[in-house]
Design a protein around this motif. Structure first.
Motif, short mmCIF file in Angstrom:
data_model
loop_
_atom_site.label_atom_id
_atom_site.label_comp_id
_atom_site.label_asym_id
_atom_site.label_seq_id
_atom_site.Cartn_x
_atom_site.Cartn_y
_atom_site.Cartn_z
N GLU A 127 0.84 -1.20 0.00
CA GLU A 127 0.00 0.00 0.00
C GLU A 127 0.88 1.25 0.00
N HIS A 140 -2.24 0.51 -4.94
CA HIS A 140 -2.24 -0.82 -4.34
C HIS A 140 -2.62 -1.85 -5.37
N ARG A 141 -1.80 -2.88 -5.50
CA ARG A 141 -2.07 -4.00 -6.41
C ARG A 141 -2.32 -3.53 -7.83
#
Length: 267
Positions: A127, A140-141
């Protein structure tokens, strides 16, 4: 949500965060040795803290010569151009050595000593919270979204966070004890991650004391960029640290200051 257009300073702060994460993660949950920086109290530091800050300093000195560096673990490098970087290589070292994920890397870009851009990075979860005082985002991701604080205006509807209730002493402790029962919910042990969650709309209020400049400067552009407020207990600037209150809305901020102000210290 609109995309967040990154400035060059935030882009470079991301490079610093990447370098810090690469230096830290081999030590996480790996039984790293812990040293104590204070004889009269427990102020832990690990090789991960030192490796993280050293990695960031190398990049700054190579790519931003003339910029100053204020970090937790090494000597201050004065700025020669009015620009600088304030680094907390691991905020929440106690959580880090316990294996929790509430620790973060804090990076602030400053101009004339004031934070203009900030990153709150959690390398283990991936994050990355960031802001420039006007907007804030979360990466994030592989996805990035814009952050906004909650609309909570009343203490009895608010979720407050602080690192530890024992941060407060004397009149501070009395004021915190007066504030705490008025909240809907209070959570502990999140360190700087609490301010990231405030920017994301989960936490509504954060109250702390005893912070250093490297504990708080990266938080300010993220919280204010998401629409929140971050000041000292007198309602003034908080970039020097000390007593800090962050709130999602002006109403919530004012209600907290009404209770905390009697214990506010002059800078």
């Amino acid at each position: 949500m609109s995309a967040f257009s990154l400035s060059e300073d935030l882009e470079f702060a991301f490079r610093l965060a990447d370098a810090a994460g690469e230096a830290i993660l081999p030590f996480f949950r790996n039984g790293t040795a812990v040293d104590n920086k204070e004889a009269a109290a427990f102020d832990p530091v690990t090789e991960a803290d030192r490796a993280s800050e050293a990695a960031m300093r190398r990049l700054i000195e190579q790519h931003r010569p003339g910029d100053g560096i204020l970090g937790e673990e090494f000597d201050t490098l004065p700025s020669r151009n009015g620009r600088g970087w304030t680094l907390d290589p691991i905020d929440g070292t106690r959580g880090f050595i316990a294996g929790t994920t509430a620790w973060t890397v804090l990076i602030a870009h400053t101009r004339d000593g004031l934070p203009r851009a900030g990153v709150i990075d959690q390398p283990h979860t991936g994050e990355r919270f960031f802001g420039d005082g006007d907007r804030a985002g979360l990466s994030h991701r592989g996805a990035t979204r814009t952050l906004r604080v909650s609309r909570t205006t009343r203490l009895d509807q608010a979720l407050m966070a602080t690192t530890d209730p024992y941060l407060f002493q004397g009149a501070e402790a009395e004021r915190f004890a007066a504030l705490r029962p008025q909240l809907r919910l209070v959570r502990y042990g999140m360190d700087a991650y609490a301010y990231a969650l405030l920017a994301a709309g989960g936490v509504d209020l954060v109250v702390e004391s005893g912070l250093k400049p490297f504990d708080v400067q990266a938080l300010i552009p993220v919280v204010t960029g998401a629409g929140g407020l971050l000041t000292d207990w007198r309602g003034g600037p908080a970039h020097a640290g000390g007593q800090v209150v962050a709130a999602a809305t002006p109403e919530l901020h004012a209600a907290a200051l009404d209770i905390l102000a009697p214990a506010a210290r002059r800078a």
